[in-house]
Design a protein around this motif. Structure first.
Motif, PDB file in Angstrom:
ATOM      1  N   LYS A  40      44.063  39.788  53.317  1.00  0.00           N
ATOM      2  CA  LYS A  40      42.620  39.962  53.452  1.00  0.00           C
ATOM      3  C   LYS A  40      41.882  39.114  52.416  1.00  0.00           C
ATOM      4  O   LYS A  40      42.368  38.899  51.306  1.00  0.00           O
ATOM      5  N   ARG A  41      40.684  38.683  52.816  1.00  0.00           N
ATOM      6  CA  ARG A  41      39.831  37.902  51.916  1.00  0.00           C
ATOM      7  C   ARG A  41      38.831  38.854  51.260  1.00  0.00           C
ATOM      8  O   ARG A  41      38.048  39.505  51.943  1.00  0.00           O
ATOM      9  N   VAL A  42      38.910  38.922  49.937  1.00  0.00           N
ATOM     10  CA  VAL A  42      38.059  39.835  49.158  1.00  0.00           C
ATOM     11  C   VAL A  42      37.159  39.008  48.247  1.00  0.00           C
ATOM     12  O   VAL A  42      37.625  38.068  47.594  1.00  0.00           O
ATOM     13  N   ILE A  43      35.874  39.366  48.199  1.00  0.00           N
ATOM     14  CA  ILE A  43      34.947  38.672  47.294  1.00  0.00           C
ATOM     15  C   ILE A  43      34.256  39.678  46.375  1.00  0.00           C
ATOM     16  O   ILE A  43      33.835  40.754  46.819  1.00  0.00           O
ATOM     17  N   VAL A  44      34.194  39.327  45.104  1.00  0.00           N
ATOM     18  CA  VAL A  44      33.416  40.083  44.127  1.00  0.00           C
ATOM     19  C   VAL A  44      32.127  39.291  43.906  1.00  0.00           C
ATOM     20  O   VAL A  44      32.160  38.180  43.374  1.00  0.00           O
ATOM     21  N   VAL A  45      31.004  39.854  44.351  1.00  0.00           N
ATOM     22  CA  VAL A  45      29.711  39.170  44.231  1.00  0.00           C
ATOM     23  C   VAL A  45      29.028  39.657  42.953  1.00  0.00           C
ATOM     24  O   VAL A  45      28.758  40.845  42.802  1.00  0.00           O
ATOM     25  N   SER A  65      49.395  39.725  45.825  1.00  0.00           N
ATOM     26  CA  SER A  65      50.379  39.373  46.855  1.00  0.00           C
ATOM     27  C   SER A  65      49.852  39.585  48.269  1.00  0.00           C
ATOM     28  O   SER A  65      50.332  38.961  49.209  1.00  0.00           O
ATOM     29  N   ASN A  66      48.843  40.465  48.428  1.00  0.00           N
ATOM     30  CA  ASN A  66      48.348  40.690  49.797  1.00  0.00           C
ATOM     31  C   ASN A  66      46.835  40.503  49.936  1.00  0.00           C
ATOM     32  O   ASN A  66      46.247  40.957  50.908  1.00  0.00           O
ATOM     33  N   LEU A  67      46.232  39.836  48.971  1.00  0.00           N
ATOM     34  CA  LEU A  67      44.794  39.541  49.055  1.00  0.00           C
ATOM     35  C   LEU A  67      44.510  38.102  48.653  1.00  0.00           C
ATOM     36  O   LEU A  67      45.173  37.559  47.766  1.00  0.00           O
ATOM     37  N   HIS A  68      43.532  37.498  49.313  1.00  0.00           N
ATOM     38  CA  HIS A  68      42.950  36.236  48.834  1.00  0.00           C
ATOM     39  C   HIS A  68      41.682  36.618  48.067  1.00  0.00           C
ATOM     40  O   HIS A  68      40.786  37.243  48.643  1.00  0.00           O
ATOM     41  N   ILE A  69      41.606  36.242  46.797  1.00  0.00           N
ATOM     42  CA  ILE A  69      40.574  36.774  45.893  1.00  0.00           C
ATOM     43  C   ILE A  69      39.555  35.690  45.546  1.00  0.00           C
ATOM     44  O   ILE A  69      39.928  34.593  45.102  1.00  0.00           O
ATOM     45  N   TYR A  70      38.287  36.012  45.716  1.00  0.00           N
ATOM     46  CA  TYR A  70      37.197  35.071  45.463  1.00  0.00           C
ATOM     47  C   TYR A  70      36.178  35.672  44.493  1.00  0.00           C
ATOM     48  O   TYR A  70      35.881  36.865  44.556  1.00  0.00           O
ATOM     49  N   ASP A 106      36.605  39.837  54.525  1.00  0.00           N
ATOM     50  CA  ASP A 106      36.961  41.151  55.064  1.00  0.00           C
ATOM     51  C   ASP A 106      36.375  42.281  54.230  1.00  0.00           C
ATOM     52  O   ASP A 106      36.057  43.344  54.746  1.00  0.00           O
ATOM     53  N   ARG A 107      36.296  42.058  52.894  1.00  0.00           N
ATOM     54  CA  ARG A 107      35.838  43.098  51.971  1.00  0.00           C
ATOM     55  C   ARG A 107      34.985  42.467  50.885  1.00  0.00           C
ATOM     56  O   ARG A 107      35.270  41.353  50.453  1.00  0.00           O
ATOM     57  N   ALA A 108      33.985  43.215  50.435  1.00  0.00           N
ATOM     58  CA  ALA A 108      33.089  42.700  49.392  1.00  0.00           C
ATOM     59  C   ALA A 108      32.777  43.803  48.387  1.00  0.00           C
ATOM     60  O   ALA A 108      32.713  44.986  48.734  1.00  0.00           O
ATOM     61  N   PHE A 109      32.608  43.375  47.149  1.00  0.00           N
ATOM     62  CA  PHE A 109      32.174  44.280  46.070  1.00  0.00           C
ATOM     63  C   PHE A 109      30.885  43.711  45.510  1.00  0.00           C
ATOM     64  O   PHE A 109      30.864  42.597  44.986  1.00  0.00           O
ATOM     65  N   ILE A 110      29.790  44.447  45.666  1.00  0.00           N
ATOM     66  CA  ILE A 110      28.488  44.022  45.140  1.00  0.00           C
ATOM     67  C   ILE A 110      28.332  44.634  43.750  1.00  0.00           C
ATOM     68  O   ILE A 110      28.140  45.846  43.614  1.00  0.00           O
ATOM     69  N   VAL A 111      28.445  43.790  42.718  1.00  0.00           N
ATOM     70  CA  VAL A 111      28.275  44.260  41.339  1.00  0.00           C
ATOM     71  C   VAL A 111      26.787  44.132  41.003  1.00  0.00           C
ATOM     72  O   VAL A 111      26.295  43.038  40.763  1.00  0.00           O
TER      73      VAL A 111
END
Length: 327
Positions: A40-45, A65-70, A106-111
């Motif tokens: 999964k593609r995860v982004i921390v905004v 190992s199971n995430l693409h991190i941005y 796929d997933r996002a974290f809005i800081v």
């Protein structure tokens, strides 16, 4: 919104973290999250601040190992590189551009940023995630959300928006950071004391930023466990006297707390570069602590452990971890 962790099922209703939702709705949300098993593609905004960096570090350490991190930041060229993380331009001020960007995630974290316009910026991020069809979004809030206080009024509309979204969400309510005590490093080194306007006997629940990063990372890695939750990420309670004792033990030298007037504390914060609205918000929290508010001395201190499987960092442990920087 009582957030004591509980799960009771009856009449096709499930109570998770004190919120009632239909079991079918949750199953539907879980299905949308877990359909595909590819990375999964995860982004921390808002990835350049303390919470963003701690989350990225934990995503890499615990789930790479199971995430693409941005890392979503306003200027990727200025981003301090983290191995295993791809920086990418993401501006909470530009909702249209952010929506286009988030379509790839796929997933996002809005800081939620430490900015006077944080309400609008965080809502932009949440609306962009929804418009982009992101599978899951988490957002930062505060323990005093909904109160008649500076931070309480800023975050109430953010939480309302998060709960109103048609995509799966989780709200992470944060207290004061234990790490703010780095501001006391020079006075502890030089004079064996730190200065604070609060009553040194009154306990409060703060949190180590690293613990927030671990919890946020674990939520983003397995979001189906955290749909429609509101968490309070806090450490065990401590007083300023407890903090002084923790430093005394960790440093091997007597450390005390010196009580100062509130106006002197305000001057010191502003001298450290904090904007006035933020200083006033922090001092309001200090008054909550002095007045023994339940909001700043949270009884349920188990959310970090329930999410991560690891106990929240106690003040004695934190003082030991950072002792080198205070000697």
């Amino acid at each position: 919104h009582n957030t004591k962790p509980s799960k009771q099922t009856s009449n096709n209703k499930t109570t998770i973290m004190g919120c009632i939702h239909s079991t079918n709705a949750i199953k539907n949300l879980e299905t949308t999250i877990t359909v595909s098993q590819s990375p999964k593609r995860v982004i921390v905004v808002g990835a350049s601040g303390f919470v963003g960096k701690a989350t990225l570090n934990s995503l890499v350490d615990r789930h790479s190992s199971n995430l693409h991190i941005y890392a979503g930041v306003r200027d990727p060229s200025k981003f301090e590189s983290v191995l295993g993380v791809t920086p990418i331009k993401a501006d909470l001020n530009n909702k249209a551009e952010l929506t286009t960007l988030l379509k790839d995630f796929d997933r996002a974290f809005i800081v939620t940023p430490g900015h006077s316009d944080r309400t609008k910026l965080a809502i932009n991020g949440l609306e962009a995630a929804e418009d982009a069809g992101v599978g899951f979004v988490a957002v930062v809030s505060v323990l005093t959300c909904g109160t008649d206080s500076i931070f309480g009024k800023q975050f109430a509309p953010i939480e309302a928006k998060a709960k109103d979204l048609t995509i799966p969400t989780s709200i992470l309510r944060l207290p004061l950071f234990i790490d703010n005590n780095w501001l006391n490093a020079e006075s502890i080194k030089g004079r064996g004391t730190f200065y604070d306007p609060r009553d040194p006997t009154k306990k409060h629940t703060a949190v180590a930023v690293a613990d927030v990063g671990k919890a946020a990372a674990d939520i983003l890695a397995l979001p189906e466990k955290h749909v429609k939750t509101t968490y309070k990420l806090v450490s065990p309670p401590f007083s300023l006297n407890d903090l002084a004792a923790a430093f005394t033990t960790a440093l091997g030298k007597n450390t005390t707390v010196t009580t100062v007037p509130y106006n002197a504390a305000k001057e010191a914060f502003m001298g450290n570069g904090f904007p006035e609205w933020q200083v006033d918000g922090i001092l309001e929290l200090f008054h909550y602590i002095d007045n023994e508010s339940k909001l700043t001395n949270e009884k349920n201190t188990g959310d970090i452990a329930s999410i991560t499987g690891e106990k929240a960092t106690a003040i004695t442990e934190w003082a030991k971890q950072v002792a080198g920087g205070f000697m």
